[in-house]
Scaffold this motif. Structure first.
Motif, PDB file in Angstrom:
ATOM      1  N   GLU A 282      -8.549  19.981 -16.842  1.00 41.61           N
ATOM      2  CA  GLU A 282      -8.254  21.393 -16.612  1.00 41.61           C
ATOM      3  C   GLU A 282      -9.325  22.285 -17.236  1.00 41.61           C
ATOM      4  O   GLU A 282      -9.736  23.290 -16.648  1.00 41.61           O
ATOM      5  CB  GLU A 282      -6.883  21.709 -17.211  1.00 41.61           C
ATOM      6  N   LEU A 283      -9.784  21.906 -18.430  1.00 41.39           N
ATOM      7  CA  LEU A 283     -10.849  22.649 -19.100  1.00 41.39           C
ATOM      8  C   LEU A 283     -12.130  22.609 -18.280  1.00 41.39           C
ATOM      9  O   LEU A 283     -12.829  23.615 -18.139  1.00 41.39           O
ATOM     10  CB  LEU A 283     -11.088  22.056 -20.488  1.00 41.39           C
ATOM     11  N   ARG A 284     -12.451  21.444 -17.726  1.00 47.75           N
ATOM     12  CA  ARG A 284     -13.653  21.299 -16.902  1.00 47.75           C
ATOM     13  C   ARG A 284     -13.555  22.167 -15.656  1.00 47.75           C
ATOM     14  O   ARG A 284     -14.526  22.807 -15.247  1.00 47.75           O
ATOM     15  CB  ARG A 284     -13.836  19.826 -16.525  1.00 47.75           C
ATOM     16  N   ASP A 307     -14.334  17.418  -9.685  1.00 47.65           N
ATOM     17  CA  ASP A 307     -15.764  17.149  -9.884  1.00 47.65           C
ATOM     18  C   ASP A 307     -16.097  15.819  -9.211  1.00 47.65           C
ATOM     19  O   ASP A 307     -15.496  14.788  -9.532  1.00 47.65           O
ATOM     20  CB  ASP A 307     -16.051  17.071 -11.382  1.00 47.65           C
ATOM     21  N   PRO A 308     -17.048  15.807  -8.262  1.00 45.60           N
ATOM     22  CA  PRO A 308     -17.359  14.567  -7.554  1.00 45.60           C
ATOM     23  C   PRO A 308     -18.190  13.576  -8.382  1.00 45.60           C
ATOM     24  O   PRO A 308     -18.365  12.433  -7.961  1.00 45.60           O
ATOM     25  CB  PRO A 308     -18.152  15.049  -6.339  1.00 45.60           C
ATOM     26  N   SER A 309     -18.682  14.003  -9.552  1.00 42.48           N
ATOM     27  CA  SER A 309     -19.496  13.102 -10.375  1.00 42.48           C
ATOM     28  C   SER A 309     -18.641  12.034 -11.046  1.00 42.48           C
ATOM     29  O   SER A 309     -17.437  12.202 -11.236  1.00 42.48           O
ATOM     30  CB  SER A 309     -20.233  13.897 -11.461  1.00 42.48           C
ATOM     31  N   HIS A 310     -19.315  10.950 -11.417  1.00 43.41           N
ATOM     32  CA  HIS A 310     -18.665   9.881 -12.173  1.00 43.41           C
ATOM     33  C   HIS A 310     -18.691  10.300 -13.646  1.00 43.41           C
ATOM     34  O   HIS A 310     -19.752  10.376 -14.262  1.00 43.41           O
ATOM     35  CB  HIS A 310     -19.420   8.570 -11.964  1.00 43.41           C
ATOM     36  N   ILE A 311     -17.530  10.595 -14.210  1.00 44.66           N
ATOM     37  CA  ILE A 311     -17.443  11.164 -15.551  1.00 44.66           C
ATOM     38  C   ILE A 311     -16.891  10.131 -16.530  1.00 44.66           C
ATOM     39  O   ILE A 311     -15.766   9.650 -16.386  1.00 44.66           O
ATOM     40  CB  ILE A 311     -16.553  12.423 -15.575  1.00 44.66           C
ATOM     41  N   LEU A 312     -17.688   9.806 -17.533  1.00 46.25           N
ATOM     42  CA  LEU A 312     -17.252   8.917 -18.615  1.00 46.25           C
ATOM     43  C   LEU A 312     -17.085   9.679 -19.923  1.00 46.25           C
ATOM     44  O   LEU A 312     -16.421   9.215 -20.844  1.00 46.25           O
ATOM     45  CB  LEU A 312     -18.272   7.788 -18.810  1.00 46.25           C
TER      46      LEU A 312
END
Length: 522
Positions: A282-284, A307-312
């Motif tokens: 939610e913050l993102r 966000d379509p990026s791969h987030i780690l």
């Protein structure tokens, strides 16, 4: 009209100087006649558009071939002059009052008893670096020096500028006023964590239009939008100025910990759940709506919910390193695919709809596309670079900046009023700019000032905390990140001041022929 001559254009205008480090060396001309002779020695060494294009293509080819091992040692140099600097050289002047009067008059707010005609902006005079204030003497020009490292930039300054202009010697023709330096951050981020410099306009006559892969993005602009005297430039300027460009330099401090804390305070799940996985998402989303893009660059207009990026990791720099480990040998390929998806310019706005990207978001306020008729008239080429250290998580958690950092903003345009002046003063600094969206925001108020670079008058600021506003606190129209945005959004969020302008100047970057055939002549 023939295409611009790339051998005659200084390379930072187009395609931009290749760099990992950059120094802006501001100077005052003390002996105009001697300076002309020294400038004639420097002119053949200036980096042209053709030079810069060749450098950049060489880097790209080595990247594609997998033969790029570390950084290529390189340096480049350009030069630009203020109106006062050009007058000292006896150049035929411009009739452009904004350029001639300088950024101090155009951008600062009048103090008590001061003539409003001499201060026509909203910047607090107290915030400006003293070197840009007229009472400390005017800036006549700036050398722009780039390189693969700080060491290379310093070596170029020492071996070329200091030597040619006899700095520190009896025959010196300039005074070094001061310098400001920046460095490209990992993955081309700015200090708030977003990839910077995406969506640069395509320039007819300079860029290869056949390679434009964004048919729904920014419309190509004629060269005269950027270069004086070229196709599309309707201004009347001296003949010697042809193929030059007006350069805006402006230092913006970024209060990163304060921005992060504000985003957290305005994300409901963070307040109720702490930093749970749901709250982080939610913050993102909330912070990306403030910007108009996800941190890796994907536009909300194409990816409004996820966000379509791969987030780690939420930290972009940490995420980059984690992806290297997870993707292993496939990292280069996968990251390039992800980057191409994120850095697209292939989108436009529905002028009556903000259910995907808020009207108040930074990129929509400053780059309205089809929200605003004839928006291409106001496009500029942006060439800024971050300064100051990365913000560590400990500093972010503290909520207060411990050191200064920000962006050394640079833009090029053939008309400052059409370009930077309009974007900053008429769009970012006004609640209704670039077009009034009051009806789509519930009917009570327009969308608000730009939450990132928008400014209000100094008397609206808290006396003790430069980040806080007094009543009435500026508010921007942003939907609740917990629910889908309604067609008519009435929710507003009070903002703070995380970007502080520290001043700058308006310069003109001449062509090579303009320098050699006119500015160097006795």
């Amino acid at each position: 009209m023939p295409a611009p001559n790339k051998k005659n254009i200084q390379g930072d205008i187009w395609p931009r100087l290749p760099k990992k480090a950059e120094t802006f060396l501001f100077f005052r001309i003390t002996k105009p006649a001697a300076f002309k002779g020294h400038l004639s020695q420097l002119a053949p060494l200036l980096t042209t558009a053709e030079d810069a294009q060749r450098m950049r293509e060489d880097i790209y080819k080595k990247k594609e071939a997998g033969t790029l091992k570390g950084l290529i040692q390189l340096s480049a140099i350009n030069v630009a002059f203020s109106a006062r600097g050009l007058a000292k050289l006896g150049a035929e002047g411009f009739t452009d009052d904004i350029f001639n009067n300088g950024q101090w008059q155009d951008m600062t707010y009048p103090g008590t008893g001061e003539d409003p005609k001499k201060h026509q902006g909203l910047d607090d005079q107290q915030d400006w670096y003293h070197q840009f204030k007229p009472r400390n003497g005017y800036v006549d020009g700036v050398f722009i020096v780039t390189g693969d490292s700080d060491q290379t930039v310093k070596k170029t300054i020492d071996s070329l500028i200091e030597k040619i202009f006899n700095v520190g010697q009896a025959g010196q023709s300039i005074q070094r006023i001061f310098s400001q330096s920046g460095n490209v951050l990992p993955d081309d981020r700015e200090h708030f964590g977003w990839v910077d410099g995406i969506s640069q306009p395509v320039v007819t006559g300079l860029d290869d239009l056949s390679k434009n892969k964004s048919p729904n993005g920014l419309k190509p602009i004629p060269a005269g939008t950027i270069l004086v005297g070229c196709d599309g430039d309707k201004s009347k300027h001296p003949e010697w100025a042809k193929e030059g460009s007006f350069m805006v330099y402006r230092a913006y401090e970024q209060r990163t910990p304060e921005f992060v804390m504000w985003c957290g305070r305005n994300t409901p799940s963070v307040q109720s759940e702490g930093f749970s996985e749901n709250a982080k998402k939610e913050l993102r989303l909330f912070s990306s709506r403030v910007m108009g893009r996800w941190p890796d660059g994907a536009p909300l207009e194409l990816h409004p919910e996820r966000d379509p990026s791969h987030i780690l990791s939420a930290d972009p720099h940490e995420n980059y390193e984690l992806l290297k480990k997870e993707w292993g040998d496939d990292f280069e390929r996968k990251y390039k695919e992800q980057e191409a998806m994120n850095h697209t310019d292939n989108f436009n706005y529905n002028a009556d709809d903000q259910t995907r990207c808020p009207f108040a978001s930074h990129i929509r306020k400053c780059g309205p596309r089809d929200d605003h008729p004839f928006y291409t008239k106001h496009l500029m080429l942006r060439r800024g670079i971050p300064y100051g250290p990365l913000t560590k998580n400990e500093e972010k958690a503290g909520g207060v900046s411990q050191t200064e950092r920000g962006l050394l903003f640079v833009s090029y345009q053939s008309n400052i009023k059409n370009g930077f002046h309009t974007v900053q003063k008429e769009w970012a600094n006004t609640a209704h700019g670039p077009d009034d969206k009051t009806d789509q925001c519930g009917g009570k108020a327009p969308q608000g000032i730009d939450p990132i670079i928008g400014q209000v008058a100094p008397h609206n600021r808290h006396d003790e905390n430069p980040v806080i506003y007094n009543e009435p606190v500026p508010a921007v129209n942003l939907p609740d990140p917990r629910v889908p945005p309604p067609e008519v959004n009435e929710r507003t969020v009070p903002i703070e001041r995380w970007v502080i302008p520290h001043g700058g100047e308006y310069f003109f970057t001449p062509s090579i022929s303009g320098i050699q055939d006119h500015l160097c002549k006795a």
